[in-house]
Write a protein that holds these residues in place. Structure first.
Motif, PDB file in Angstrom:
ATOM      1  N   ASN A  89       0.985  -1.219   0.097  1.00  0.00           N
ATOM      2  CA  ASN A  89      -0.063  -0.052   0.093  1.00  0.00           C
ATOM      3  C   ASN A  89       0.601   1.206   0.142  1.00  0.00           C
ATOM      4  O   ASN A  89       2.057   1.266   0.183  1.00  0.00           O
ATOM      5  CB  ASN A  89      -0.955   0.178   1.415  1.00  0.00           C
ATOM      6  CG  ASN A  89      -1.740  -1.157   1.387  1.00  0.00           C
ATOM      7  OD1 ASN A  89      -2.755  -1.319   0.447  1.00  0.00           O
ATOM      8  ND2 ASN A  89      -1.580  -2.191   2.303  1.00  0.00           N
ATOM      9  N   PRO A  90       0.276   2.560  -0.181  1.00  0.00           N
ATOM     10  CA  PRO A  90       1.183   3.473  -0.107  1.00  0.00           C
ATOM     11  C   PRO A  90       1.481   3.820   1.134  1.00  0.00           C
ATOM     12  O   PRO A  90       0.962   3.665   2.207  1.00  0.00           O
ATOM     13  CB  PRO A  90       0.113   4.620  -0.756  1.00  0.00           C
ATOM     14  CG  PRO A  90      -1.060   4.184  -1.251  1.00  0.00           C
ATOM     15  CD  PRO A  90      -1.032   2.685  -0.889  1.00  0.00           C
ATOM     16  N   MET A  91       2.932   3.997   1.629  1.00  0.00           N
ATOM     17  CA  MET A  91       3.677   4.135   2.879  1.00  0.00           C
ATOM     18  C   MET A  91       4.525   5.453   2.816  1.00  0.00           C
ATOM     19  O   MET A  91       4.832   5.886   1.984  1.00  0.00           O
ATOM     20  CB  MET A  91       4.123   2.847   3.053  1.00  0.00           C
ATOM     21  CG  MET A  91       5.388   2.606   2.352  1.00  0.00           C
ATOM     22  SD  MET A  91       6.252   0.884   2.987  1.00  0.00           S
ATOM     23  CE  MET A  91       7.741   1.135   1.877  1.00  0.00           C
ATOM     24  N   VAL A  92       4.826   5.613   4.127  1.00  0.00           N
ATOM     25  CA  VAL A  92       5.674   6.615   4.447  1.00  0.00           C
ATOM     26  C   VAL A  92       6.853   5.752   5.115  1.00  0.00           C
ATOM     27  O   VAL A  92       6.612   4.903   6.274  1.00  0.00           O
ATOM     28  CB  VAL A  92       5.017   7.722   5.400  1.00  0.00           C
ATOM     29  CG1 VAL A  92       6.441   8.468   6.037  1.00  0.00           C
ATOM     30  CG2 VAL A  92       4.046   8.418   4.749  1.00  0.00           C
ATOM     31  N   ASP A  93       7.966   6.171   4.845  1.00  0.00           N
ATOM     32  CA  ASP A  93       9.175   5.193   5.336  1.00  0.00           C
ATOM     33  C   ASP A  93      10.414   6.387   5.445  1.00  0.00           C
ATOM     34  O   ASP A  93      10.526   7.125   4.805  1.00  0.00           O
ATOM     35  CB  ASP A  93       9.685   4.287   4.429  1.00  0.00           C
ATOM     36  CG  ASP A  93      10.206   4.667   3.096  1.00  0.00           C
ATOM     37  OD1 ASP A  93       9.468   5.396   2.367  1.00  0.00           O
ATOM     38  OD2 ASP A  93      11.356   3.844   2.666  1.00  0.00           O
ATOM     39  N   THR A 153       1.596   2.673   6.804  1.00  0.00           N
ATOM     40  CA  THR A 153       1.105   2.804   5.576  1.00  0.00           C
ATOM     41  C   THR A 153       0.380   4.250   5.746  1.00  0.00           C
ATOM     42  O   THR A 153       0.185   4.761   6.851  1.00  0.00           O
ATOM     43  CB  THR A 153      -0.271   1.928   5.430  1.00  0.00           C
ATOM     44  OG1 THR A 153      -0.840   1.744   6.646  1.00  0.00           O
ATOM     45  CG2 THR A 153       0.397   0.365   5.041  1.00  0.00           C
ATOM     46  N   ARG A 154       0.165   4.992   4.711  1.00  0.00           N
ATOM     47  CA  ARG A 154      -0.511   6.202   4.637  1.00  0.00           C
ATOM     48  C   ARG A 154      -2.045   6.291   5.106  1.00  0.00           C
ATOM     49  O   ARG A 154      -2.671   5.242   4.769  1.00  0.00           O
ATOM     50  CB  ARG A 154      -0.516   6.959   3.193  1.00  0.00           C
ATOM     51  CG  ARG A 154       0.941   7.365   2.768  1.00  0.00           C
ATOM     52  CD  ARG A 154       0.984   7.813   1.549  1.00  0.00           C
ATOM     53  NE  ARG A 154       2.489   8.542   1.233  1.00  0.00           N
ATOM     54  CZ  ARG A 154       2.773   9.652   1.562  1.00  0.00           C
ATOM     55  NH1 ARG A 154       2.135  10.534   2.314  1.00  0.00           N
ATOM     56  NH2 ARG A 154       4.076  10.139   1.123  1.00  0.00           N
ATOM     57  N   GLY A 155      -2.742   7.135   5.390  1.00  0.00           N
ATOM     58  CA  GLY A 155      -4.045   7.315   5.536  1.00  0.00           C
ATOM     59  C   GLY A 155      -4.563   6.509   6.559  1.00  0.00           C
ATOM     60  O   GLY A 155      -3.996   6.020   7.800  1.00  0.00           O
ATOM     61  N   SER A 156      -5.988   5.790   6.344  1.00  0.00           N
ATOM     62  CA  SER A 156      -6.576   5.067   7.360  1.00  0.00           C
ATOM     63  C   SER A 156      -6.254   3.616   7.041  1.00  0.00           C
ATOM     64  O   SER A 156      -6.874   2.877   7.804  1.00  0.00           O
ATOM     65  CB  SER A 156      -8.102   5.491   7.320  1.00  0.00           C
ATOM     66  OG  SER A 156      -8.493   5.011   5.929  1.00  0.00           O
TER      67      SER A 156
END
Length: 163
Positions: free
Chosen positions: A82-86, A158-161
């Protein structure tokens, strides 16, 4: 099947030996750990490991199945699905005589890094960002002479919810 890097979040009971059992599982199966970070999670008594490994989808599926067989593993999530922030943190001690400091500070500013210590012949630079950013600042600081380097490894969510 395409082979690539995967960031896996592993929620575990905060118990002695859990890290050893998880890393041992990777070693016994011949899977390499590119980086691993471990710390407290949002739930008391649980820790979250973020493991970066390389492999195809079949390998990742096997890793997940094997992790769930360990008693203290609560939840395994492929963050990279999923879209993520790392992010990663690096501390880099750079040889920097006073005459070279303006050049080094130019590199530091370009990467939005910061100087966290100044000695007579060196600076310690703190860089925060994705692995590519950390790799890039290290490459640009190499000509000045890196005396010491330490990196935290990747941490991610992961980004968002999406959980």
């Amino acid at each position: 099947m395409t082979t690539g890097k995967h960031a896996i979040s592993v929620l575990v009971n905060n118990q002695p030996g859990v890290l050893q059992r998880v890393s041992g599982l990777f070693g016994r199966r011949g899977y390499n750990i590119d980086s691993i970070t471990v710390g407290a999670s949002e739930e008391a008594g649980l820790s979250r490991m973020v493991i970066v490994t390389t492999g195809d989808e079949d390998t990742l599926e096997q890793v997940e199945k094997q992790l769930y067989k360990l008693v203290d593993v609560i939840k395994v999530v492929d963050l990279s699905a999923n879209p993520m922030v790392d992010r990663e943190v690096a501390l880099i001690k750079v040889a920097a005589e006073p005459s070279l400091r303006p050049e080094v500070l130019g590199v530091v500013d370009t990467f939005r890094a910061s100087v966290v210590d100044i000695g007579p012949g060196s600076l310690i630079v703190q860089a925060v960002g994705g692995t590519d950013k950390i790799d890039a600042i290290i490459e640009l600081l190499k000509p000045y002479g890196i005396r010491e380097l330490t990196r935290t490894g990747v941490t991610a969510m992961t980004r968002g919810s999406v959980k």
